[in-house]
Design an enzyme around this catalytic site. Structure first.
Site, PDB file in Angstrom:
ATOM      1  CB  THR A 163      -0.949  -0.012   1.211  1.00 22.12           C
ATOM      2  OG1 THR A 163      -1.626  -1.272   1.254  1.00 22.12           O
ATOM      3  CG2 THR A 163      -1.973   1.102   1.140  1.00 22.12           C
ATOM      4  CB  VAL A 202      -1.965  -6.196   7.626  1.00 19.77           C
ATOM      5  CG1 VAL A 202      -1.150  -5.042   7.031  1.00 19.77           C
ATOM      6  CG2 VAL A 202      -1.136  -6.939   8.668  1.00 19.77           C
ATOM      7  CE1 TYR A 226       0.778  -9.392   1.987  1.00 21.66           C
ATOM      8  CE2 TYR A 226       2.513  -7.821   1.460  1.00 21.66           C
ATOM      9  CZ  TYR A 226       1.199  -8.232   1.363  1.00 21.66           C
ATOM     10  OH  TYR A 226       0.296  -7.475   0.647  1.00 21.66           O
ATOM     11  CE  LYS A 248      -1.178  -7.658   4.277  1.00 20.31           C
ATOM     12  NZ  LYS A 248      -0.658  -6.430   3.630  1.00 20.31           N
TER      13      LYS A 248
END
Length: 297
Positions: free
Chosen positions: A50, A209, A139, A167
């Protein structure tokens, strides 16, 4: 790490604001980080997906790590996005994050070079060993990296002392259940998608998240707390209310919609660096309508 929710429940994957000239707007970074930790966020991921990490220089990232850490000032955890498809590069960036006093690192599955599962294991193990005092959040996001890190690989990595969380953005509830059932009690699973937070928490996840927490962090926190205190009906109510926003923020590639949304509410986070581009007028109109229905604008 002894605390399952070491990083908190709601962690915002923060955007990187840019000036009209396309430079990092460090002054606004500081203000946004301060806002997030006072509006529902327990922590911040800086320079993740992001945050447009692929188009940031490492020097820009290190400056962002430092500024966000200072702005948060102990009111939440700051996690550095230091992942790379080059193990040596990831180690160097993670060591720098540790020197700057960050609270953890986010390590994405290596993209493009598509290593086998054993290569993934060795990659993350080597990074963790190089920075033994810095907690690691793995992740897994197959839609971006081109491959899924299997539960077996994650379970194996969870035995490493400073690999404390994952995540999970595979969207696979069965995978989440398997990870939860076969990892240590203090290993934390986070949803990588806002719209799956509630379902994944019923499979053992501790939080999210989040992208939407830029706009509705307190509401997401409220949803999670309702579930934790046994008020499933309230949690479902909040989730259904926010669901159109969760989906609307992914009407185009993240972070295109969230930047448009933040600009709509007056944050003036600027545009995006190519090859990402602005949200189309049609999609922005649809997103604005969702936001109006939630009284965000």
């Amino acid at each position: 790490m002894s605390e399952t929710t070491y990083f908190g429940r709601v962690i915002t994957a923060m955007v990187t604001p840019f000036t009209v000239e396309g430079q990092v707007n460090y002054a606004l970074v500081e203000k946004l980080a301060d806002y997030l930790v006072t509006h529902g966020s327990d922590g911040i991921v800086v320079c993740g997906t992001t945050g447009e990490s692929p188009t940031l220089s490492w020097q820009e990232e290190y400056e962002l790590f430092s500024i966000v850490k200072k702005a948060v000032n102990g009111r939440g955890k700051v996690i550095a996005g230091t992942g790379s498809n080059s193990t040596s590069e990831a180690i160097e960036a993670t060591q720098q994050a540790a020197k700057l006093g960050l609270d953890g690192s986010l390590q994405v599955v290596p993209y493009y070079n598509k290593p086998p599962q054993e290569g993934l294991y060795e990659h993350f193990l080597t990074i963790a060993k190089a920075c033994p005092d810095l907690p690691v959040m793995l992740y897994n996001i197959p839609g971006r990296t081109g491959q899924n890190m299997t539960p077996e690989t994650i379970i194996k990595l969870a035995a490493v002392d400073n690999i404390v969380a994952v995540k999970e953005a595979s969207g696979n509830l069965e995978q989440t259940c398997k990870i939860y059932c076969h990892t240590p009690e203090n290993f934390a699973i986070y949803s990588g998608d806002d719209f799956l937070t509630l379902p994944l928490m019923t499979c053992g996840a501790v939080g999210v998240v989040s992208v939407a927490s830029h706009l509705v962090g307190e509401e997401i926190q409220g949803m999670i707390q309702a579930l934790l205190t046994g008020d499933a009906a309230k949690a479902i109510e909040i989730n259904l209310k926010l669901f159109p926003l969760f989906k609307g923020l992914f009407c185009a590639t993240n972070p295109i919609p969230i930047k448009a949304a933040l600009n709509l509410v007056g944050w003036e986070v600027g545009g995006l660096r190519l090859p990402l581009c602005s949200l189309s007028p049609e999609l922005e109109e649809g997103l604005a309508k969702i936001m109006q229905e939630l009284a965000l604008i």
